[in-house]
Design an enzyme around this catalytic site. Structure first.
Site, mmCIF file in Angstrom:
data_model
loop_
_atom_site.group_PDB
_atom_site.id
_atom_site.type_symbol
_atom_site.label_atom_id
_atom_site.label_comp_id
_atom_site.label_asym_id
_atom_site.label_seq_id
_atom_site.Cartn_x
_atom_site.Cartn_y
_atom_site.Cartn_z
ATOM 1 N N HIS A 112 0.815 -1.239 -0.155
ATOM 2 C CA HIS A 112 0.103 0.049 0.175
ATOM 3 C C HIS A 112 1.006 1.070 -0.083
ATOM 4 C CE1 HIS A 112 0.971 -0.516 4.159
ATOM 5 N NE2 HIS A 112 0.714 0.896 4.424
ATOM 6 N N LYS A 158 9.457 -2.599 3.535
ATOM 7 C CA LYS A 158 10.596 -2.389 4.364
ATOM 8 C C LYS A 158 10.591 -3.609 5.454
ATOM 9 C CE LYS A 158 13.893 0.341 5.929
ATOM 10 N NZ LYS A 158 14.727 -0.847 6.050
ATOM 11 N N LYS A 214 3.665 -2.292 11.851
ATOM 12 C CA LYS A 214 4.600 -1.530 12.508
ATOM 13 C C LYS A 214 4.601 -0.399 11.973
ATOM 14 C CE LYS A 214 7.804 -4.137 13.890
ATOM 15 N NZ LYS A 214 8.877 -5.166 14.108
ATOM 16 N N LYS A 218 9.787 -8.919 4.591
ATOM 17 C CA LYS A 218 10.801 -9.487 5.340
ATOM 18 C C LYS A 218 11.646 -10.451 4.714
ATOM 19 C CE LYS A 218 12.151 -9.255 9.753
ATOM 20 N NZ LYS A 218 12.050 -8.431 10.788
ATOM 21 N N SER A 227 15.735 3.511 10.758
ATOM 22 C CA SER A 227 15.827 3.091 9.386
ATOM 23 C C SER A 227 15.315 4.052 8.382
ATOM 24 C CB SER A 227 15.449 1.755 9.104
ATOM 25 O OG SER A 227 16.235 0.492 9.678
HETATM 26 P P1 NAD Z 1 20.300 -10.946 17.634
HETATM 27 O O1 NAD Z 1 20.708 -12.092 16.713
HETATM 28 O O2 NAD Z 1 21.313 -9.719 17.688
HETATM 29 O O3 NAD Z 1 20.083 -11.387 19.192
HETATM 30 C C1 NAD Z 1 19.516 -12.436 19.187
HETATM 31 C C2 NAD Z 1 19.853 -13.010 20.842
HETATM 32 O O4 NAD Z 1 18.952 -13.970 21.328
HETATM 33 C C3 NAD Z 1 21.179 -13.604 20.549
HETATM 34 O O5 NAD Z 1 21.935 -13.188 21.660
HETATM 35 C C4 NAD Z 1 20.835 -15.008 20.949
HETATM 36 O O6 NAD Z 1 21.953 -15.829 21.409
HETATM 37 C C5 NAD Z 1 19.731 -15.176 21.897
HETATM 38 N N1 NAD Z 1 19.023 -16.325 21.619
HETATM 39 C C6 NAD Z 1 18.643 -17.148 20.331
HETATM 40 N N2 NAD Z 1 17.935 -18.102 20.722
HETATM 41 C C7 NAD Z 1 17.674 -18.184 22.053
HETATM 42 C C8 NAD Z 1 17.218 -18.736 22.992
HETATM 43 N N3 NAD Z 1 16.564 -20.033 22.638
HETATM 44 N N4 NAD Z 1 16.861 -18.520 24.501
HETATM 45 C C9 NAD Z 1 17.510 -17.204 24.747
HETATM 46 N N5 NAD Z 1 18.251 -16.560 23.932
HETATM 47 C C10 NAD Z 1 18.397 -16.946 22.591
HETATM 48 O O7 NAD Z 1 18.962 -10.552 17.137
HETATM 49 P P2 NAD Z 1 18.391 -9.034 17.258
HETATM 50 O O8 NAD Z 1 18.268 -8.279 15.930
HETATM 51 O O9 NAD Z 1 18.530 -8.519 18.611
HETATM 52 O O10 NAD Z 1 16.579 -9.570 17.383
HETATM 53 C C11 NAD Z 1 16.203 -10.033 18.417
HETATM 54 C C12 NAD Z 1 14.715 -10.106 18.026
HETATM 55 O O11 NAD Z 1 14.289 -8.599 17.942
HETATM 56 C C13 NAD Z 1 14.007 -10.798 16.715
HETATM 57 O O12 NAD Z 1 12.535 -11.243 17.028
HETATM 58 C C14 NAD Z 1 13.980 -9.746 15.790
HETATM 59 O O13 NAD Z 1 13.008 -9.960 14.909
HETATM 60 C C15 NAD Z 1 13.407 -8.342 16.559
HETATM 61 N N6 NAD Z 1 13.737 -7.287 15.994
HETATM 62 C C16 NAD Z 1 15.124 -6.936 15.815
HETATM 63 C C17 NAD Z 1 15.293 -5.481 15.338
HETATM 64 C C18 NAD Z 1 16.725 -5.154 14.981
HETATM 65 O O14 NAD Z 1 16.966 -3.834 14.567
HETATM 66 N N7 NAD Z 1 17.773 -5.660 15.065
HETATM 67 C C19 NAD Z 1 14.244 -4.661 14.907
HETATM 68 C C20 NAD Z 1 13.029 -5.090 15.141
HETATM 69 C C21 NAD Z 1 12.834 -6.329 15.996
#
Ligand code: NAD
Length: 480
Positions: A70, A75, A99, A111, A368
């Site tokens: 839309h 993104k 979002k 995504k 972003s």
């Molecule tokens: P990341 O890879 O930097 O960190 C994820 C962390 O979770 C790691 O430290 C990993 O070791 C840990 N982990 C993995 N499996 C696990 C488990 N079973 N139990 C406990 N810890 C576990 O990822 P991120 O970028 O921090 O993203 C984390 C969440 O945030 C995801 O759902 C992602 O979609 C969401 N998110 C991230 C962003 C971003 O800007 N990076 C933006 C919006 C949403």
């Protein structure tokens, strides 16, 4: 080892998001056709490609899903994890649509994901794999500054975004806006100050805004400020680390629990987030960290008493198998989809307040958006205004000092005030200010629906209603 315990009765991630969507649209007055149009994912591209590594050809599977166009570009981040699959990517793309609408970032939702364990590959191998995946997406305009702009997600960061941007530029040498094809890049490759911390920073701003309203705190049975609140964080990655660090250092919260892949750490007196983070970097996990009790099955710590629970790792961790044992009165979904639809219902019935993912982790896409605008305008934020702002402030300070001398009073400005007042805002300050404003405005739009409508009893439904209305208006304006 922290495992995600789930029962077979649990719907898939995408079904779970659809159930939450349906709960909200049932309270709205949308035509059935439009409702369906907004719910469904427009398209998912699956690619399998081979890369010659370590003397053999390895085949990888990747996805790029476009939920709603839309608004364009669409993104959404690119995730590198062994568990990536189509259902997950589509659920995440759909959350991106809502979002972006909620925080008024002018994008549709998308995504991507690559089924890979990044820890199994050396950096130079990962670069080859990432560039090859990017090539497949770029040639189909699934990475493009005007059509589809990825960002980091689980398992990816600045490094991967820099490779993707460079790959795009190699394939589109005359595109002057090439840097805007992806966000979350390092500063020296067209990134913006404050992007790496943005999602965690947004979680902090979201909690600060929540704590400004007595009525909202009361709904969770909480009082006071963030100071001294006991917080448990799951996942000390990009999002969890920054959120925990800022809440502890700047708001005085106590991080009493940290859950990671290899178990959990617990200390009611508060953990040193920086020390735990360094330990993980050095040792590859939390095991052996001193100054805390260690729990082998980390997921059990989700059930520990605390004031605020921050799941910041992966989806589906709070589900039908553990929801009734969760004690936190307030959950802020830093990860995408950490609470399943079934668990959401159980927690709502218990009176737990959930600050939903589509709002809570929107800090990433917000900054972003700023980065994309910076790339398209080809100028750093604040570059034109900063010194002019400082000069104007200097004028005022000089005039006040002249008046002071004229009146002969012994009044003077404190040195600290003068320094702060005279300094013009740099890019990082402007980014944080824009992020704070966005998080406050979006929270206010959600809480208005939450408090003003008798049929809306939770923030997630309120968030969906706000964002679905915006997407619907956008489609209607196009004549759909
Ligand atoms: P990341 O890879 O930097 O960190 C994820 C962390 O979770 C790691 O430290 C990993 O070791 C840990 N982990 C993995 N499996 C696990 C488990 N079973 N139990 C406990 N810890 C576990 O990822 P991120 O970028 O921090 O993203 C984390 C969440 O945030 C995801 O759902 C992602 O979609 C969401 N998110 C991230 C962003 C971003 O800007 N990076 C933006 C919006 C949403």
């Amino acid at each position: 080892m922290t495992t995600v315990h789930q029962t077979s009765a649990e719907p898939s991630f995408r079904e779970s998001v659809d159930m939450m969507f349906n709960r909200a649209v049932a309270l709205m007055d949308l035509s059935p056709g439009l409702e369906e149009k907004i719910r469904v994912c427009n398209a998912t591209y699956t690619v399998r490609f081979g890369v010659r590594l370590r003397g053999a050809i390895h085949t990888f599977t990747g996805y790029r899903s476009v939920h709603s166009e839309h608004m364009e570009p669409v993104k959404g981040g690119i995730r590198f994890a062994p568990s990536v699959h189509q259902d997950e990517v589509e659920a995440l793309a759909s959350l991106m649509t809502f979002k972006c609408a909620l925080v008024e970032a002018p994008f549709g939702g998308s995504k991507g994901g690559l089924r890979i364990d990044p820890n199994e590959w050396e950096p130079h191998e990962l670069e080859q794999i990432t560039r090859r995946f990017a090539y497949e997406l770029i040639k189909r305009d699934l990475i493009n500054p005007a059509q589809n702009v990825p960002a980091p997600d689980m398992g990816t960061g600045e490094r991967e975004m820099a490779w993707i941007a460079d790959q795009y530029k190699r394939m589109n040498t005359t595109d002057i806006n090439g840097a805007a094809c992806v966000t979350g890049k390092p500063i020296n490759a067209g990134g913006i100050q404050g992007r790496t911390e943005a999602t965690g920073r947004g979680v902090q701003y979201a909690l600060r805004e929540f704590f400004r309203y007595e009525e909202d705190k009361a709904a969770a049975g909480l009082t006071g400020t963030l100071k001294g609140k006991r917080v448990i964080v799951q996942g000390l990655g990009n999002v969890g680390y920054h959120a925990a660090k800022f809440l502890a250092q700047e708001d005085g919260a106590l991080i009493t629990g940290i859950i990671e892949r290899d178990g959990a750490l617990h200390n009611e007196a508060g953990l040193d987030v920086e020390a735990v983070h360094s330990w993980i970097k050095k040792h590859g996990g939390i095991s052996g960290y001193p100054d805390a009790t260690h729990q082998a099955d980390g997921a059990l710590l989700l059930e520990q008493e605390c004031d605020i629970l921050i799941p910041a790792a992966l989806e589906g961790v709070i589900n039908l198998s553990n929801a009734d044992r969760i004690k936190a009165p307030l959950i802020i979904e830093a990860a995408n989809g950490p609470v399943t639809a079934g668990a959401d219902e159980i927690l709502r019935d218990k009176g737990c307040v959930i600050i939903p993912d589509m709002y809570a982790n929107a800090g990433g896409v917000t900054v972003s958006y700023f980065e994309w605008v910076k790339n398209l305008s080809h100028i750093r934020f604040g570059r034109m205004q900063r010194r002019a702002e400082e000069a104007r402030h200097q004028l005022l300070v000089d005039e006040l000092q002249r008046l002071d001398r004229y009146l002969g009073s012994d009044w003077s400005m404190s040195k600290d005030f003068k320094e702060k007042y005279l300094r013009g805002a740099d890019e990082l300050e402007l980014v944080r200010s824009g992020l704070d404003d966005t998080m406050r405005a979006a929270y206010q739009s959600m809480r208005k629906v939450w408090h003003e409508r008798d049929d809306v009893t939770d923030l997630r439904t309120a968030a969906f209603i706000v964002s679905i209305s915006k997407v619907a208006m956008s489609y209607q304006a196009k004549g759909l």
